[in-house]
Design a protein around this motif. Structure first.
Motif, PDB file in Angstrom:
ATOM      1  N   GLU A 140      -5.436   8.677  -4.313  1.00  0.00           N
ATOM      2  CA  GLU A 140      -4.725   9.592  -3.424  1.00  0.00           C
ATOM      3  C   GLU A 140      -4.874   9.109  -1.988  1.00  0.00           C
ATOM      4  OE1 GLU A 140      -2.908  12.055  -4.400  1.00  0.00           O
ATOM      5  OE2 GLU A 140      -3.443  12.032  -6.528  1.00  0.00           O
ATOM      6  N   PHE A 141      -3.884   9.422  -1.159  1.00  0.00           N
ATOM      7  CA  PHE A 141      -3.894   8.954   0.223  1.00  0.00           C
ATOM      8  C   PHE A 141      -5.075   9.518   1.003  1.00  0.00           C
ATOM      9  CE2 PHE A 141      -2.156   9.331   4.675  1.00  0.00           C
ATOM     10  CZ  PHE A 141      -2.281   7.989   4.968  1.00  0.00           C
ATOM     11  N   TRP A 142      -5.444  10.777   0.728  1.00  0.00           N
ATOM     12  CA  TRP A 142      -6.540  11.381   1.487  1.00  0.00           C
ATOM     13  C   TRP A 142      -7.866  10.682   1.193  1.00  0.00           C
ATOM     14  CZ3 TRP A 142     -10.874  13.693  -0.596  1.00  0.00           C
ATOM     15  CH2 TRP A 142     -10.819  14.045  -1.948  1.00  0.00           C
ATOM     16  N   LEU A 143      -8.043  10.174  -0.026  1.00  0.00           N
ATOM     17  CA  LEU A 143      -9.262   9.425  -0.333  1.00  0.00           C
ATOM     18  C   LEU A 143      -9.284   8.097   0.413  1.00  0.00           C
ATOM     19  CD1 LEU A 143      -9.700   9.992  -4.174  1.00  0.00           C
ATOM     20  CD2 LEU A 143     -11.203  10.806  -2.346  1.00  0.00           C
ATOM     21  N   LEU A 144      -8.113   7.486   0.536  1.00  0.00           N
ATOM     22  CA  LEU A 144      -8.014   6.255   1.324  1.00  0.00           C
ATOM     23  C   LEU A 144      -8.404   6.519   2.774  1.00  0.00           C
ATOM     24  CD1 LEU A 144      -7.127   3.285   1.595  1.00  0.00           C
ATOM     25  CD2 LEU A 144      -4.794   4.115   1.946  1.00  0.00           C
ATOM     26  N   LEU A 145      -7.970   7.659   3.314  1.00  0.00           N
ATOM     27  CA  LEU A 145      -8.324   8.016   4.686  1.00  0.00           C
ATOM     28  C   LEU A 145      -9.824   8.232   4.842  1.00  0.00           C
ATOM     29  CD1 LEU A 145      -5.477  10.495   5.742  1.00  0.00           C
ATOM     30  CD2 LEU A 145      -5.739   8.079   6.357  1.00  0.00           C
ATOM     31  N   VAL A 146     -10.441   8.868   3.848  1.00  0.00           N
ATOM     32  CA  VAL A 146     -11.896   9.084   3.907  1.00  0.00           C
ATOM     33  C   VAL A 146     -12.625   7.742   3.931  1.00  0.00           C
ATOM     34  CG1 VAL A 146     -13.895   9.982   2.650  1.00  0.00           C
ATOM     35  CG2 VAL A 146     -11.822  11.353   2.817  1.00  0.00           C
ATOM     36  N   ILE A 193      -6.269   2.816  19.706  1.00  0.00           N
ATOM     37  CA  ILE A 193      -5.856   2.439  18.354  1.00  0.00           C
ATOM     38  C   ILE A 193      -5.307   3.658  17.617  1.00  0.00           C
ATOM     39  CG2 ILE A 193      -6.667   1.605  16.116  1.00  0.00           C
ATOM     40  CD1 ILE A 193      -8.726  -0.088  17.662  1.00  0.00           C
ATOM     41  N   SER A 194      -6.001   4.801  17.743  1.00  0.00           N
ATOM     42  CA  SER A 194      -5.565   6.023  17.076  1.00  0.00           C
ATOM     43  C   SER A 194      -4.190   6.454  17.563  1.00  0.00           C
ATOM     44  CB  SER A 194      -6.573   7.156  17.324  1.00  0.00           C
ATOM     45  OG  SER A 194      -7.833   6.847  16.810  1.00  0.00           O
ATOM     46  N   ILE A 195      -4.023   6.511  18.876  1.00  0.00           N
ATOM     47  CA  ILE A 195      -2.743   6.939  19.441  1.00  0.00           C
ATOM     48  C   ILE A 195      -1.637   5.955  19.050  1.00  0.00           C
ATOM     49  CG2 ILE A 195      -1.454   7.378  21.563  1.00  0.00           C
ATOM     50  CD1 ILE A 195      -4.091   8.218  22.853  1.00  0.00           C
ATOM     51  N   GLY A 196      -1.947   4.669  19.126  1.00  0.00           N
ATOM     52  CA  GLY A 196      -0.952   3.665  18.786  1.00  0.00           C
ATOM     53  C   GLY A 196      -0.483   3.773  17.346  1.00  0.00           C
ATOM     54  N   ALA A 197      -1.421   4.002  16.419  1.00  0.00           N
ATOM     55  CA  ALA A 197      -1.044   4.120  15.009  1.00  0.00           C
ATOM     56  C   ALA A 197      -0.205   5.362  14.752  1.00  0.00           C
ATOM     57  CB  ALA A 197      -2.295   4.135  14.139  1.00  0.00           C
ATOM     58  N   VAL A 198      -0.589   6.492  15.368  1.00  0.00           N
ATOM     59  CA  VAL A 198       0.144   7.742  15.168  1.00  0.00           C
ATOM     60  C   VAL A 198       1.560   7.638  15.738  1.00  0.00           C
ATOM     61  CG1 VAL A 198       0.276  10.174  15.820  1.00  0.00           C
ATOM     62  CG2 VAL A 198      -1.898   9.206  15.068  1.00  0.00           C
ATOM     63  N   MET A 228       0.826  -1.196   0.000  1.00  0.00           N
ATOM     64  CA  MET A 228       0.000   0.000   0.000  1.00  0.00           C
ATOM     65  C   MET A 228       0.870   1.259   0.000  1.00  0.00           C
ATOM     66  SD  MET A 228      -2.804   1.166   2.861  1.00  0.00           S
ATOM     67  CE  MET A 228      -3.584  -0.444   2.854  1.00  0.00           C
ATOM     68  N   ALA A 229       1.876   1.275   0.873  1.00  0.00           N
ATOM     69  CA  ALA A 229       2.773   2.427   0.955  1.00  0.00           C
ATOM     70  C   ALA A 229       3.537   2.614  -0.356  1.00  0.00           C
ATOM     71  CB  ALA A 229       3.745   2.241   2.110  1.00  0.00           C
ATOM     72  N   ARG A 230       3.997   1.500  -0.943  1.00  0.00           N
ATOM     73  CA  ARG A 230       4.754   1.568  -2.186  1.00  0.00           C
ATOM     74  C   ARG A 230       3.901   2.107  -3.327  1.00  0.00           C
ATOM     75  NH1 ARG A 230       5.524  -3.558  -2.856  1.00  0.00           N
ATOM     76  NH2 ARG A 230       7.238  -3.661  -1.352  1.00  0.00           N
ATOM     77  N   ASP A 231       2.671   1.661  -3.420  1.00  0.00           N
ATOM     78  CA  ASP A 231       1.781   2.059  -4.508  1.00  0.00           C
ATOM     79  C   ASP A 231       1.400   3.538  -4.419  1.00  0.00           C
ATOM     80  OD1 ASP A 231       0.114   1.738  -6.771  1.00  0.00           O
ATOM     81  OD2 ASP A 231      -1.625   1.442  -5.490  1.00  0.00           O
ATOM     82  N   LEU A 232       1.168   4.015  -3.201  1.00  0.00           N
ATOM     83  CA  LEU A 232       0.734   5.399  -3.010  1.00  0.00           C
ATOM     84  C   LEU A 232       1.909   6.363  -2.877  1.00  0.00           C
ATOM     85  CD1 LEU A 232      -2.248   4.808  -0.542  1.00  0.00           C
ATOM     86  CD2 LEU A 232      -2.384   5.333  -2.983  1.00  0.00           C
ATOM     87  N   GLY A 233       3.114   5.830  -2.847  1.00  0.00           N
ATOM     88  CA  GLY A 233       4.289   6.679  -2.762  1.00  0.00           C
ATOM     89  C   GLY A 233       4.457   7.361  -1.417  1.00  0.00           C
ATOM     90  N   ILE A 234       4.144   6.644  -0.344  1.00  0.00           N
ATOM     91  CA  ILE A 234       4.247   7.197   1.004  1.00  0.00           C
ATOM     92  C   ILE A 234       5.066   6.240   1.864  1.00  0.00           C
ATOM     93  CG2 ILE A 234       2.083   8.501   0.910  1.00  0.00           C
ATOM     94  CD1 ILE A 234       0.685   6.190   2.266  1.00  0.00           C
ATOM     95  N   SER A 235       5.450   6.703   3.053  1.00  0.00           N
ATOM     96  CA  SER A 235       6.202   5.844   3.964  1.00  0.00           C
ATOM     97  C   SER A 235       5.264   4.843   4.625  1.00  0.00           C
ATOM     98  CB  SER A 235       6.893   6.686   5.038  1.00  0.00           C
ATOM     99  OG  SER A 235       5.938   7.222   5.948  1.00  0.00           O
ATOM    100  N   GLU A 236       5.833   3.791   5.189  1.00  0.00           N
ATOM    101  CA  GLU A 236       5.024   2.804   5.894  1.00  0.00           C
ATOM    102  C   GLU A 236       4.380   3.411   7.131  1.00  0.00           C
ATOM    103  OE1 GLU A 236       7.974  -0.171   6.429  1.00  0.00           O
ATOM    104  OE2 GLU A 236       7.477  -1.226   4.567  1.00  0.00           O
ATOM    105  N   GLY A 237       5.092   4.347   7.774  1.00  0.00           N
ATOM    106  CA  GLY A 237       4.515   5.027   8.927  1.00  0.00           C
ATOM    107  C   GLY A 237       3.290   5.836   8.556  1.00  0.00           C
ATOM    108  N   THR A 238       3.354   6.504   7.408  1.00  0.00           N
ATOM    109  CA  THR A 238       2.195   7.272   6.935  1.00  0.00           C
ATOM    110  C   THR A 238       1.058   6.341   6.549  1.00  0.00           C
ATOM    111  OG1 THR A 238       3.641   9.036   6.124  1.00  0.00           O
ATOM    112  CG2 THR A 238       1.408   8.954   5.232  1.00  0.00           C
ATOM    113  N   ALA A 239       1.386   5.244   5.866  1.00  0.00           N
ATOM    114  CA  ALA A 239       0.352   4.285   5.470  1.00  0.00           C
ATOM    115  C   ALA A 239      -0.374   3.722   6.685  1.00  0.00           C
ATOM    116  CB  ALA A 239       0.972   3.145   4.659  1.00  0.00           C
TER     117      ALA A 239
END
Length: 402
Positions: free
Chosen positions: A116-122, A362-367, A55-66
């Motif tokens: 786009e990553f923001w659409l994935l977040l939505v 979960i939110s805090i852990g992921a961030v 997922m990170a590779r396809d969207l061009g983002i880091s694994e932490g961001t993904a």
């Protein structure tokens, strides 16, 4: 099946008492539709654990961001858990459940097709609404379907969907993403939700609600010291778990040097062990919830710490990932039991606080886990897991014996 005009918003203990007789075919279908929904929703929730790298590779983002796709699901879910019963008001609960599952379908499709990553977040945020709304209603709905005397049996079947999803989603997600791409894996969860939605529409009876709920009683509970300690235990242990577990795949790739098939096998072991942990956690919590919490946290701390130290060896990694799964399987039984013992007079309100605590964790852990993995490497999040789980052990030992 109990009378479908029974008030859904009443505490479970006030539900119409029925004899513990064999369920009708209609009852079985209705309960199985709830189990299918839990499987579909939780499969989508846990899927990123097996898809993070592609997922990170396809969207061009880091694994932490993904990894923040988990944050989007959980943070929105936390708000939903607190306000869902107020927002749905007097809407028929069958309509609400079908609509929530339809939302999960649309959200998973959006996530699967997002360029786009923001659409994935939505898309993941929509899943968070569906998840928390479903769990906020699940116990009350099951109580109406099977009667107060069989609620435990009904919920055991519903939560079986969670156990199966825990086993299937990460491992199958990793394999499918390797064969067909992560988007196909994400789209398959939309298909699961469609099946669950159709089962609900066909099998659930009408579930009218005549009253709305207030937040006042929920907020009053937070004044109790036992509730505060119980919520803190959830926050510490689950923050630690999700800070590390989301990034287990990068650790197994970069440190243990496993291929995709081996990672899928390790994640499968995690899932199977979590089912066993669920059984053990229930038995241990009945005997002593304080001891159960201590053991749960200690096992997770030990597994994460030794994984950091010796995780370069495949045999050690497989064993400790399974041990971590066993501890995680205990947690959903032990943590709610530990919290609810401080408010046996308000179990439904306590349930809302429990869901909020889990989602915030979960939110805090992921961030935090995303920040740590990007700045300190794949072993960093697992070290954080060990520290927070060990802190939970200390907290458990401070609680009164029962």
């Amino acid at each position: 099946m109990t009378d479908t005009t029974l008030q859904l918003d009443e505490p479970i203990g006030d539900c119409e008492a029925v004899e513990d007789t064999a369920w009708t075919a209609a009852t079985w279908l209705a309960v199985l539709s709830m189990a299918a929904t839990s499987f579909a929703l939780v499969s989508a929730e846990f899927l990123p654990a097996g898809l993070l790298t592609p997922m990170a590779r396809d969207l061009g983002i880091s694994e932490g961001t993904a990894g923040q796709v988990v944050t989007a699901t959980a943070s929105v879910g936390a708000v939903t858990a607190l306000f869902s019963n107020v927002l749905i008001g007097k809407i028929n609960r069958k309509t609400v459940l079908v609509a929530l599952t339809a939302l999960a379908v649309g959200s998973n499709i959006l996530a699967a097709t997002a360029g786009e990553f923001w659409l994935l977040l939505v898309g993941r945020a929509g899943l968070g609404i569906a998840l928390s709304g479903f769990w906020a209603l699940s116990v009350a709905v099951v109580a109406r379907l099977v009667g107060a005397n069989a609620t435990g049996r009904g919920m055991a079947i519903v939560t079986l969907g969670v156990s199966l999803a825990t086993i299937a989603a990460p491992s199958m997600g990793a394999l499918i993403s390797d064969w067909l791409g992560w988007r196909t894996a994400m789209a398959m969860t939309a298909g699961l939700a469609v099946i669950a939605m159709l089962m609900q529409a066909v099998s659930l009876p009408t579930l009218p609600a005549s009253t709305s709920n207030s937040l006042a009683d929920v907020f009053k509970l937070t004044r109790r010291r036992g509730i505060q300690l119980g919520m803190l235990a959830i926050l510490l242990l689950m923050t630690g778990h999700f800070a590390g577990s989301i990034y287990v795949r990068p650790f197994l790739e970069q440190v243990t040097l496993l291929d995709t098939q081996s990672i899928a096998l390790a994640l499968l072991g995690f899932g199977i062990a979590s089912v066993l942990g669920n059984v053990a956690g229930g038995k241990m919590a009945d005997a002593s919830v304080r001891m159960a919490l201590t053991v749960t946290a200690a096992l997770m701390a030990f597994a994460a710490l030794i994984l950091v130290i010796g995780g370069a060896y495949a045999a050690i990694a497989f064993t400790l990932v399974a041990l971590w799964g066993f501890a995680f399987g205990m947690a959903p039984v032990v943590l709610p039991t530990n919290l609810s013992r401080s408010a046996p007079d308000a179990l439904e309100a306590t349930g809302s606080l429990m869901v909020v605590s889990f989602q915030v964790a979960i939110s805090i852990g992921a961030v935090v886990g995303g920040y740590v993995v990007d700045n300190y490497g794949a072993a960093g999040p697992l070290t954080l897991t060990a520290i927070l789980a060990a802190s939970t052990v200390a907290l458990a030992l401070l609680q009164p014996r029962n």
